[in-house]
Design a protein around this motif. Structure first.
Motif, PDB file in Angstrom:
ATOM      1  N   VAL A  95       0.997   6.068  -7.118  1.00  0.00           N
ATOM      2  CA  VAL A  95       0.418   6.850  -7.301  1.00  0.00           C
ATOM      3  C   VAL A  95       0.280   8.624  -7.707  1.00  0.00           C
ATOM      4  N   LEU A  96       1.022   9.005  -6.205  1.00  0.00           N
ATOM      5  CA  LEU A  96       1.190  10.219  -6.362  1.00  0.00           C
ATOM      6  C   LEU A  96       1.828  10.258  -7.576  1.00  0.00           C
ATOM      7  N   ASP A 155      -5.950   7.484  -3.893  1.00  0.00           N
ATOM      8  CA  ASP A 155      -5.440   6.722  -2.250  1.00  0.00           C
ATOM      9  C   ASP A 155      -6.169   6.230  -1.373  1.00  0.00           C
ATOM     10  N   GLY A 215       0.650  -1.217  -0.088  1.00  0.00           N
ATOM     11  CA  GLY A 215       0.047  -0.067   0.052  1.00  0.00           C
ATOM     12  C   GLY A 215       0.547   1.106   0.396  1.00  0.00           C
ATOM     13  N   LYS A 274       2.919   1.661  -3.220  1.00  0.00           N
ATOM     14  CA  LYS A 274       1.528   2.004  -4.865  1.00  0.00           C
ATOM     15  C   LYS A 274       1.418   3.961  -4.224  1.00  0.00           C
ATOM     16  N   ARG A 275       1.167   4.265  -3.020  1.00  0.00           N
ATOM     17  CA  ARG A 275       0.096   5.075  -2.824  1.00  0.00           C
ATOM     18  C   ARG A 275       1.558   5.968  -3.214  1.00  0.00           C
ATOM     19  N   ARG A 276       2.886   5.673  -3.195  1.00  0.00           N
ATOM     20  CA  ARG A 276       3.888   6.118  -3.478  1.00  0.00           C
ATOM     21  C   ARG A 276       4.008   7.008  -5.340  1.00  0.00           C
ATOM     22  N   VAL A 317      -7.570   2.794  -2.964  1.00  0.00           N
ATOM     23  CA  VAL A 317      -6.095   1.883  -3.551  1.00  0.00           C
ATOM     24  C   VAL A 317      -6.515   1.368  -1.763  1.00  0.00           C
ATOM     25  N   SER A 318      -6.322   2.234  -0.806  1.00  0.00           N
ATOM     26  CA  SER A 318      -6.270   1.425   0.822  1.00  0.00           C
ATOM     27  C   SER A 318      -7.683   1.004   0.814  1.00  0.00           C
TER      28      SER A 318
END
Length: 293
Positions: A216-217, A242, A209, A212-214, A245-246
């Motif tokens: 996605v950002l 975000d 997670g 992927k958040r990084r 994804v969470s």
């Protein structure tokens, strides 16, 4: 994108985790102060406030049975909802033992009172464990019991929603999709392996997670600069993706750990209920002996 209706239940809400921690901290603080002041002799079990704290605490513990009765009885369906009774059950399960500790003035007494005290503490500890397991096999803090088939359907829906929203970053989604499918298709061999698998899955989910958040950002920022998005809109898009994804990762984790915790909850019931009735019997003997002698 906004996470669709029922899938929003997989979104982690900080207040849902913070409330029990705050309540537990308050109770722990009050009990700690009482323990530190126990040698002052402000309370005694046999008379005054200390006596009545024991009566009230015992009645609270006995009232815990009302939750089980409410779940099984159709005659009380109009009297509060099951989630409300669950909240009452948890409050009574925390306050009852606390009052009885003050009643005993944090000290041991005769054999019958010691048996009643330690069985009560065992029931309270078992209740905390049961509450944790309960949360693992239900959706939402006070939601209905989770069903693996429904969670799998929710995961597929979240996967489709993400695919629609992340067309420009297909590689990121492909990795996320592969991660989810590997977890859901892997079957544990026995309780010990299941426990180990869930621990590994939890760690992998959080690492995945964060990674992927990084990604996605970075991808959203690149797309925003290319399309000339306003800063507020860019932030909104980042927050929405975000959230999705969470929710996806939480749903995958829920499905992966469900079977293990269902088995554990069944074992917990086998131990908790006899322990509770043992506590009731010990408390009745203690009350009888106290007033008899």
């Amino acid at each position: 994108m906004a996470v669709s209706g029922r899938n929003y239940r997989y979104v982690a809400r900080p207040i849902g985790y913070a409330t029990p921690v705050v309540i537990a901290a308050l109770i722990f603080s009050v009990v700690s102060i009482g323990w530190l002041q126990s040698e002052e002799g402000y309370l005694t079990p046999k008379n005054g406030l200390g006596y009545w704290l024991g009566i009230v605490g015992s009645l609270m513990m006995l009232a815990l049975l009302t939750y089980s009765y409410r779940k099984r009885s159709s005659a009380t369906r109009g009297l509060f909802s099951i989630p409300t009774w669950f909240r009452i059950h948890m409050v009574l399960g925390a306050l009852g033992p606390s009052l009885i500790l003050f009643h005993s003035n944090f000290s041991l007494g005769a054999l019958n009172s010691n048996v009643a005290l330690f069985t009560m503490l065992a029931v309270a500890t078992s209740g905390v464990i049961g509450r944790y397991i309960y949360g693992k096999i239900h959706i939402g803090l006070h939601g209905r019991r989770a069903v693996a088939k429904e969670i799998f359907a929710d995961v597929d829906e979240l996967r489709r929603e993400l695919a629609e929203e992340m067309r420009g970053i297909d590689t990121i989604f492909a990795d996320l999709d592969l991660f989810g499918r590997q977890i859901l298709e892997h079957d544990a061999q026995g309780p010990a392996h299941s426990h180990l698998l869930n621990a590994i899955t939890a760690v992998r989910s959080r690492l995945q997670g964060a990674r992927k958040r990084r990604q996605v950002l970075q991808a959203i920022e690149t797309e925003g600069r290319r399309n000339g998005w306003a800063l507020n809109y860019l932030r909104q898009r980042i927050a929405e993706i975000d959230l999705a994804v969470s929710a996806y990762l939480n749903a995958v984790l829920k499905a992966a750990e469900l079977r293990f915790f269902e088995r554990l909850f069944s074992l917990w019931h086998v131990l908790h209920l006899p322990l509770f009735f043992l506590m009731v019997m010990a408390a009745l003997v203690h009350v009888w002996a106290t007033h008899r002698y």
